[in-house]
Write an enzyme that holds these catalytic residues in place. Structure first.
Site, PDB file in Angstrom:
ATOM      1  N   LYS A 111      -2.778   5.164 -10.894  1.00  0.00           N
ATOM      2  CA  LYS A 111      -1.681   4.448 -10.218  1.00  0.00           C
ATOM      3  C   LYS A 111      -2.085   3.025  -9.857  1.00  0.00           C
ATOM      4  O   LYS A 111      -1.219   2.145  -9.717  1.00  0.00           O
ATOM      5  CB  LYS A 111      -1.211   5.205  -8.980  1.00  0.00           C
ATOM      6  CG  LYS A 111      -2.294   5.480  -7.939  1.00  0.00           C
ATOM      7  CD  LYS A 111      -2.482   4.387  -6.918  1.00  0.00           C
ATOM      8  CE  LYS A 111      -3.642   4.674  -6.012  1.00  0.00           C
ATOM      9  NZ  LYS A 111      -3.898   3.606  -5.020  1.00  0.00           N
TER      10      LYS A 111
ATOM     11  N   THR B  35       1.492   2.265  -3.266  1.00  0.00           N
ATOM     12  CA  THR B  35       0.616   1.223  -3.805  1.00  0.00           C
ATOM     13  C   THR B  35       1.405   0.142  -4.531  1.00  0.00           C
ATOM     14  O   THR B  35       0.998  -1.017  -4.567  1.00  0.00           O
ATOM     15  CB  THR B  35      -0.425   1.850  -4.754  1.00  0.00           C
ATOM     16  OG1 THR B  35      -1.045   2.959  -4.097  1.00  0.00           O
ATOM     17  CG2 THR B  35      -1.501   0.851  -5.128  1.00  0.00           C
TER      18      THR B  35
END
Length: 335
Positions: free
Chosen positions: A190, A247
Site C-alpha cells: 500500500k 495512507t
C-alpha cells in the site's frame, strides 16, 4: 503473575507510539540510538524529534543501551526500517531470552532478498514466535486519543491473545488475523499506491482520480498478494483496504507526501534528503516490480511509481499511466 515486560526497538514516531500504547498495560522500555530522544522520553514524556507537542504515557521509559532494553523482555517489538531490520535483529539476538515473541511494526520488504519481516525474524531468530502489528494507524491521531483499530497477525492464537492484551487500550482495538503473509504484504504494497495517490494530488487532480487510484491500487495489491499466498479477504480488511485508505489520504502519510511533492515537480532525491523519516514505498516499488514479474501479475500503477522514483520519469508524464492497463470486467484483485 509478574507484569509483562515489553521492549520496543526504535525511537521513531510509530515505535514511540506503540511503546506509548504498551505502557498502558505493561512495563515498557524503548531503545533509541539518540541520547536526546532518550532524555526527552525520560524527562519530559515526549519525543521532540518526531512527535513534538504530543504527550506520551508516563510509564514509558527509554534507554540507549541495547542490552538493557532487551535482556528482560517478555515481548520484543521491532520498529526499525526494513533495510536495517536484519542487522538490528542480529544485534538484539545477543541479549534476547529464548522463545520471546518478536513483533514487527515495519511495513516494507527487504531489498536484497524480497522477504517479509516475519521471514527475516524466523531466519535470524529461529524459535521465536513472529507476529506483525499492522493497520490504518497514524501515530499522532492515536496519541491524541482518536479511536483506531489494528491487526496482530500471527498463526498462533495463544500468542495473538497475549499480544492483543499488551497493545489494546480503550480507544485502540486490536484484532487477530492468522494470515501473516496477507497482512504483511498489504502493509508493504500500500505504500507504493500511496505515492501514486500523492502524485495525483500534487498534480491538482480531484477526488474522482484519487478514488480511482485507491480502488484500482487495492485491486493491484490484492492480485499480487493473493498470488504470493495471502488470503483475498485480508486485503478487504484493516491490513489491506483500511491501511491503504489512511495512507493514501492523510497529510501525515510519509509516502503520500513523497508522491505529492513529486507531483509538484520536485526530484525524489531532494524530497528524501529533507525527510527525517523513511518512506518505505520508494524502495519497495523496485521489489514489487520484481515480484510482479515473477508472479506474472499486472501492476500498472506500481510501474508508474517505480518509473518516477527510479527511472527519472516525471509525475506529469506518469499521470496518464496511473490507471493504465487494459479495461474489461471489474474483479477486485484480478484483471
Amino acid at each position: 503473575m509478574k507484569p509483562v515486560s515489553v521492549s520496543v526497538i526504535g525511537g521513531g514516531s510509530w515505535g514511540t507510539t506503540v511503546g506509548h500504547l504498551a505502557a498502558h498495560n505493561a512495563q515498557t522500555l524503548l531503545w533509541a540510538r539518540s541520547e536526546a530522544t532518550v532524555s526527552d522520553i525520560n524527562d519530559y514524556n515526549a519525543n521532540l524529534r518526531y512527535l513534538e507537542g504530543y504527550n506520551l504515557h508516563p510509564g514509558l521509559r527509554a534507554t540507549s543501551d541495547l542490552e538493557e532494553a532487551v535482556r528482560c523482555a517478555d515481548v520484543l517489538v521491532m520498529g526499525v526500517p526494513s533495510q536495517a531490520f536484519r542487522e538490528t535483529l542480529g544485534q538484539v539476538g545477543q541479549f534476547l531470552r529464548p522463545w520471546v515473541p518478536v513483533v514487527s511494526l515495519t511495513k516494507g520488504l527487504e531489498l536484497s532478498t524480497r522477504k517479509r519481516m516475519s521471514q527475516v525474524i524466523h531466519e535470524v531468530l529461529p524459535g521465536h514466535p513472529a507476529a506483525v502489528l499492522t493497520g490504518p494507524n497514524l501515530a499522532k491521531e492515536i496519541l491524541v486519543g482518536d479511536a483506531a483499530a489494528t491487526v496482530i497477525a500471527t498463526p498462533d492464537p495463544v500468542v495473538a491473545e497475549t499480544l492483543q492484551a499488551v497493545f489494546a487500550t480503550e480507544r485502540f482495538r486490536v484484532y487477530a488475523n492468522p494470515d501473516v503473509i496477507g497482512c504483511e504484504l498489504g502493509g508493504a504494497l500500500k505504500n507504493v499506491i500511496a505515492i501514486a495517490s500523492g502524485m495525483a494530488d500534487g498534480l491538482g487532480t480531484g477526488d474522482n482520480t484519487r478514488a480511482a487510484v485507491i480502488t484500482r491500487g487495492l485491486a493491484e495489491l490484492t492480485a499480487l498478494g493473493v498470488a504470493m499466498g495471502g488470503q483475498q479477504v485480508t486485503f478487504a480488511g484493516l491490513a489491506g483496504m483500511g491501511d491503504l485508505i489512511a495512507t493514501c489520504i492523510s497529510p501525515q502519510s510519509r509516502n503520500r507526501h513523497v508522491g505529492e511533492q513529486l507531483g509538484k515537480g520536485r526530484s525524489i532525491e531532494e524530497i528524501v534528503d529533507e525527510m527525517n523519516m523513511v518512506a518505505e514505498g520508494v524502495k519497495t516499488s523496485n521489489v514489487v516490480m520484481e515480484l510482479a514479474r515473477e508472479y506474472e501479475v499486472d501492476v500498472p500503477i506500481t510501474a508508474q511509481v517505480q518509473a518516477v522514483c527510479h527511472e527519472g520519469r516525471s509525475a506529469a508524464d506518469a499521470y496518464s499511466g496511473l490507471l493504465g492497463g487494459r479495461t474489461g470486467v471489474e474483479h477486485l484483485g484480478y484483471e
